[in-house]
Design an enzyme around this catalytic site. Structure first.
Site, mmCIF file in Angstrom:
data_model
loop_
_atom_site.group_PDB
_atom_site.id
_atom_site.type_symbol
_atom_site.label_atom_id
_atom_site.label_comp_id
_atom_site.label_asym_id
_atom_site.label_seq_id
_atom_site.Cartn_x
_atom_site.Cartn_y
_atom_site.Cartn_z
ATOM 1 N N ASP A 102 43.980 33.904 44.670
ATOM 2 C CA ASP A 102 43.491 35.259 44.386
ATOM 3 C C ASP A 102 42.684 35.780 45.596
ATOM 4 O OD1 ASP A 102 42.903 37.507 42.801
ATOM 5 O OD2 ASP A 102 41.066 36.600 42.014
ATOM 6 N N HIS A 140 35.952 45.353 40.133
ATOM 7 C CA HIS A 140 35.669 43.976 39.726
ATOM 8 C C HIS A 140 34.315 43.894 39.016
ATOM 9 C CE1 HIS A 140 38.646 43.027 43.003
ATOM 10 N NE2 HIS A 140 39.089 42.286 42.011
ATOM 11 N N HIS A 149 44.019 44.701 39.170
ATOM 12 C CA HIS A 149 42.800 43.879 39.316
ATOM 13 C C HIS A 149 41.670 44.553 38.553
ATOM 14 C CE1 HIS A 149 43.741 40.985 42.680
ATOM 15 N NE2 HIS A 149 44.859 41.676 42.563
ATOM 16 N N GLY A 150 40.577 43.830 38.407
ATOM 17 C CA GLY A 150 39.400 44.417 37.772
ATOM 18 C C GLY A 150 39.708 44.892 36.365
ATOM 19 N N ASP A 199 38.849 37.882 35.103
ATOM 20 C CA ASP A 199 37.894 36.805 35.362
ATOM 21 C C ASP A 199 36.609 37.042 34.576
ATOM 22 O OD1 ASP A 199 36.536 34.655 36.374
ATOM 23 O OD2 ASP A 199 36.252 35.454 38.371
ATOM 24 N N THR A 200 36.080 38.270 34.674
ATOM 25 C CA THR A 200 34.810 38.587 34.017
ATOM 26 C C THR A 200 34.827 38.257 32.524
ATOM 27 O OG1 THR A 200 34.311 40.285 35.653
ATOM 28 C CG2 THR A 200 33.228 40.514 33.516
HETATM 29 P P1 13P Z 1 37.514 41.355 36.506
HETATM 30 O O1 13P Z 1 36.210 41.219 37.228
HETATM 31 O O2 13P Z 1 37.639 42.685 35.877
HETATM 32 O O3 13P Z 1 37.736 40.248 35.546
HETATM 33 O O4 13P Z 1 38.680 41.272 37.619
HETATM 34 C C1 13P Z 1 39.109 40.033 38.096
HETATM 35 C C2 13P Z 1 40.038 40.156 39.242
HETATM 36 O O5 13P Z 1 40.546 41.210 39.579
HETATM 37 C C3 13P Z 1 40.362 38.922 39.977
HETATM 38 O O6 13P Z 1 41.187 39.168 41.069
HETATM 39 O O1 G3H Z 2 38.181 39.090 42.190
HETATM 40 C C1 G3H Z 2 37.150 38.562 41.840
HETATM 41 C C2 G3H Z 2 37.160 37.388 40.947
HETATM 42 O O2 G3H Z 2 36.375 37.672 39.824
HETATM 43 C C3 G3H Z 2 36.707 36.162 41.670
HETATM 44 O O3 G3H Z 2 35.332 36.133 41.798
HETATM 45 O O4 G3H Z 2 34.970 35.474 44.179
HETATM 46 O O5 G3H Z 2 33.185 35.114 42.435
HETATM 47 O O6 G3H Z 2 35.269 33.706 42.443
HETATM 48 P P1 G3H Z 2 34.647 35.043 42.779
HETATM 49 ZN ZN ZN Z 3 40.765 41.081 41.978
#
Ligand code: 13P
Ligand code: G3H
Ligand code: ZN
Length: 306
Positions: free
Chosen positions: A81, A179, A209-210, A254-255
């Protein structure tokens, strides 16, 4: 079962749904994501950021990813990622990730094309697919004016040119998501007309993303057990479903996984004051992640698509 990311995303494009891509930083998060996907009979992508590689090491994450794939019954791939450091992207290609993201979005258009094209050529020589990014993944409210917004969100014509010149396999686009947990000041707002226009110009799978939802229930649970995140706002279910309907085939989250994990840990520690066995402390967090990921998978329409 180890499956190419490209195979999963092309199938999703044909079926008009999105495959969930969830970030993993340790074994437990990976296991919970796979359990959720198995229970939903859904394909899934586990992805590791440069931050997670700094935290756990690429070899460790790769070993976890390989074992998750070997023991799982659903299609699964390991993806890099937001590879911004070209050396890390090349390392992941040589190490055998199924796909990598090269994120050249901080460079101007021509330089982004040049750098992405050279990564694509290396990756394709090893049968690895590449996600690229065009535009700034920041919330619409981060832009001071409409002109500023237009300059930073993905331009449909440029997207067409970018894909043609780089030969990337998937494209991450900027349509107003951001994000983290604080995406909007008041409510979810995506530029879905822009997505429609991009879709007319770009024929490869598109990536959002995000995309975390930041469910109120998850934020409330954290608060109930001693945390305080203020007033975070995520992408609404309606916007996310609409984005998938309009042609998003990979949705990054991810969040939401982090929120589920935190709620579970806080609850356990608040309720069991004498607990000090890490396995017991992490169990509710694991279960919270399973529930959260199952719910997201259903939202993306990828249940029963394994
Ligand atoms: P979130 O922070 O909205 O979960 O997005 C995650 C993401 O885009 C990882 O590449
Ligand atoms: O794109 C962002 C993801 O939430 C990854 O976050 O760089 O803290 O692992 P991180
Ligand atoms: Zn991302």
């Amino acid at each position: 079962m180890l499956t190419q990311t490209k195979t999963m995303l092309l199938k999703a494009k044909l079926g008009n749904y999105a495959v969930g891509a969830f970030n993993i930083n340790n074994m437990e998060i990976g296991q919970a994501i796979i359990e959720a996907a198995e229970r939903e009979h859904a394909p899934v992508i586990c992805q590791t950021s440069e931050g997670s590689i700094e935290y756990a090491g690429m070899d460790m994450l790769l070993a976890i990813g390989r074992e998750l794939a070997r023991s799982s019954k659903i299609p699964m791939s390991l993806h890099l990622d937001h590879g911004k450091n070209v050396d890390i992207v090349k390392q992941a290609i040589h190490a055998g990730y199924e796909s990598v993201m090269y994120d050249g979005s901080s460079h101007e258009f021509k330089r982004n094309i040049e750098l992405t094209r050279s990564i694509v050529s290396l990756a394709h020589s090893k049968s690895i697919s590449v996600e690229a990014e065009l535009g700034a993944i920041a919330g619409i409210e981060d832009f001071v004016s409409i002109e500023d917004q237009d300059a930073n969100l993905t331009n449909p014509e440029q997207a067409k040119e970018f894909v043609k010149q780089t030969k990337c396999d998937f494209l991450a686009i900027a349509i107003g998501t951001a994000h983290g947990a604080y995406k909007f000041t008041k409510k979810s707002k995506l530029d879905l007309n822009r997505l429609k226009e991009i879709k007319k110009q770009v024929k490869i799978p598109l990536v959002l993303h995000g995309a975390s939802s930041v469910p109120k229930s998850a934020v409330k649970k954290i608060k109930k057990y001693g945390g305080d995140l203020g007033k975070p706002v995520g992408v609404s279910n309606k916007d996310l479903k609409r984005a998938v309907k309009l042609g998003i085939n990979k949705v990054n989250t991810d969040t939401d996984v982090r929120l589920a994990f935190t709620g579970g840990v806080r609850k356990l520690l608040k309720k069991e004051k004498d607990q000090f066995d890490p396995r017991k402390i992490l169990k509710p967090a694991y279960e919270e992640i399973v529930d959260m990921v199952r719910w997201k998978i259903r939202l993306l329409g990828s249940s029963n698509k394994a």
